[in-house]
Design a protein around this motif. Structure first.
Motif, short mmCIF file in Angstrom:
data_model
loop_
_atom_site.label_atom_id
_atom_site.label_comp_id
_atom_site.label_asym_id
_atom_site.label_seq_id
_atom_site.Cartn_x
_atom_site.Cartn_y
_atom_site.Cartn_z
N VAL A 1 0.85 -1.19 0.00
CA VAL A 1 0.00 0.00 0.00
C VAL A 1 0.88 1.24 0.00
O VAL A 1 0.72 2.14 -0.82
CB VAL A 1 -0.93 -0.01 1.22
N TYR A 2 1.83 1.28 0.92
CA TYR A 2 2.85 2.32 0.94
C TYR A 2 4.12 1.79 0.29
O TYR A 2 4.31 0.58 0.15
CB TYR A 2 3.18 2.74 2.37
N ASP A 3 5.01 2.71 -0.05
CA ASP A 3 6.31 2.30 -0.57
C ASP A 3 7.35 2.18 0.53
O ASP A 3 8.40 1.60 0.31
CB ASP A 3 6.79 3.31 -1.62
N SER A 4 7.03 2.71 1.68
CA SER A 4 7.99 2.74 2.78
C SER A 4 7.32 2.29 4.07
O SER A 4 6.13 2.52 4.28
CB SER A 4 8.54 4.17 2.96
N ALA A 5 8.12 1.66 4.93
CA ALA A 5 7.61 1.27 6.25
C ALA A 5 7.32 2.48 7.13
O ALA A 5 6.57 2.37 8.10
CB ALA A 5 8.62 0.35 6.94
N MET A 6 7.90 3.63 6.80
CA MET A 6 7.66 4.86 7.56
C MET A 6 7.24 5.96 6.59
O MET A 6 8.02 6.86 6.26
CB MET A 6 8.92 5.26 8.34
N PRO A 7 6.00 5.93 6.10
CA PRO A 7 5.57 6.91 5.11
C PRO A 7 5.53 8.32 5.69
O PRO A 7 5.27 8.53 6.88
CB PRO A 7 4.16 6.43 4.75
N ALA A 8 5.79 9.29 4.81
CA ALA A 8 5.73 10.69 5.22
C ALA A 8 4.28 11.10 5.46
O ALA A 8 3.34 10.45 4.97
CB ALA A 8 6.34 11.57 4.13
N GLY A 9 4.10 12.19 6.20
CA GLY A 9 2.77 12.66 6.52
C GLY A 9 1.92 12.90 5.30
O GLY A 9 0.73 12.56 5.27
#
Length: 384
Positions: free
Chosen positions: A49-57
């Protein structure tokens, strides 16, 4: 029941360094319009769903808006975590979200949590949203399971699902994020982290016992069987992706199971184009008129690598994102380079490098400059 199979939204991913969030927003708004127009009951998102485990706001905000638009259009959403997602972050408040028609499945070790019970006029439909299964994690938690590979992990998951269906018979759909046997991914942007010692693939027969398997992990649409398919990503994220179209599979379930599957296209905000030739010729070639707003990959065939090629290409194609030099020197066979380098002096290595990158060796003045620089380095090392 009408389900729309999507996957690999990769919210926050860039295209060769260029931001894609605005383009993805527009595509997902069109997806919501499709939900309304086609009377979709459920939208499936099969991982990443996201590209990163810690998506930006701003990426969290973009996803929230997209999901709200889909819900406002009348569909529920079933979403599973992929290898790019953080299960804990993506699955936060899953119980609360379910009450609002957003079903988040992120707990790999709890098969009971994968099951989403839905209904239509024909009775129950069980949607099993299997999160990405990391074999190492499963093996550590379930040492008696014998899980070693992705295929083992998916077999374990499907055995649990078939046991559940034996106890509670129903029409069934599975979401899975994996690399399945039969997928054509040589030119696709297929993730490589699940490959160890060759392709770690999940046999198609693993998905026997359900009416449809909605797969994610591959970024281009593919039909491995009538009821086992990849939808691909909603945007192009690499020049390596196989199919020019973007969209999702409309899956129709009747009273007795799968009634049919058809493709629904999404808009492509910026098509992919590859141009090949000498730089000056490409910049003037009328055959490429109309591609100026595309993502462009340029393969240059000049005998010597042109200087400032990217800047010049972007004068015609502002979204040129990749340049490759395939000239006579650049395309030479590189076999044995390391062995040849080991037999050369430092000065010969530098001379060979200059010949490689510009197609001609150094001048006498350049040779003198290189010799002086190497002598200074040798003197400094000797003084240590």
């Amino acid at each position: 029941m009408r389900l729309l199979h999507t996957s690999d939204w990769h919210v926050g991913r860039t295209f060769h360094g260029a931001d894609t969030v605005d383009a993805l927003r527009s595509v997902l708004e069109e997806l919501a319009a499709i939900v309304r127009r086609e009377r979709i009951d459920v939208v499936l998102v099969a991982g990443d769903v996201y590209d990163s485990a810690m998506p930006a706001g701003r990426h969290v905000e973009a996803l929230t808006r997209a999901l709200q638009s889909i819900r406002d259009a009348g569909a529920q959403v079933v979403l599973s975590s992929g290898n790019h997602d953080s299960p804990a972050r993506l699955g936060a408040n899953a119980g609360f979200a379910r009450a609002g028609g957003l079903h988040l499945s992120t707990t790999a070790l709890d098969p009971d949590s994968w099951r989403i019970e839905l209904d239509d006029e024909h009775g129950p439909v069980q949607v099993f949203a299997v999160p990405y299964l990391e074999p190492v994690v499963l093996r550590a938690a379930l040492p008696e399971s014998g899980i070693r590979t992705q295929a083992d992990a998916m077999r374990w998951a499907m055995d649990a699902i078939r046991a559940d269906l034996a106890a509670r018979p129903a029409r069934a759909v599975v979401l899975a994020h994996c690399f399945a046997a039969g997928v054509a991914a040589d030119d696709d942007d297929a993730p490589r982290e699940i490959r160890a010692g060759g392709l770690d693939v999940v046999p198609i027969a693993t998905f026997d016992g359900v009416d449809y398997a909605a797969l994610g992990h591959i970024h281009s649409r593919q039909a491995l069987a009538e009821a086992v398919r990849y939808s691909g990503a909603p945007l192009h994220y690499s020049f390596r992706e196989r199919s020019p179209e973007r969209g999702g599979w409309l899956v129709e379930l009747g009273a007795d199971g799968l009634d049919g599957v058809s493709w629904i296209s999404l808009p492509v905000p910026r098509p992919l184009t590859q141009v090949r030739g000498e730089l000056d010729a490409l910049l003037a070639d009328p055959a490429h008129d109309g591609t100026e707003d595309h993502w462009v990959r340029a393969v240059l065939t000049d005998a010597a690598m042109p200087l400032d090629a990217m800047r010049r290409l972007q004068q015609r194609w502002p979204h040129c994102a990749q340049v490759e030099w395939a000239g006579a020197v650049g395309g030479a066979d590189a076999a044995g380079v390391r062995e040849r380098l080991q037999r050369r002096s430092d000065a010969e290595v530098v001379e060979g490098f200059l010949e490689h990158v510009r197609g001609e060796g150094p001048s006498d003045a350049e040779r003198a400059l290189v010799a002086d620089g190497l002598a200074r380095v040798a003197a400094a090392e000797a003084a240590r």
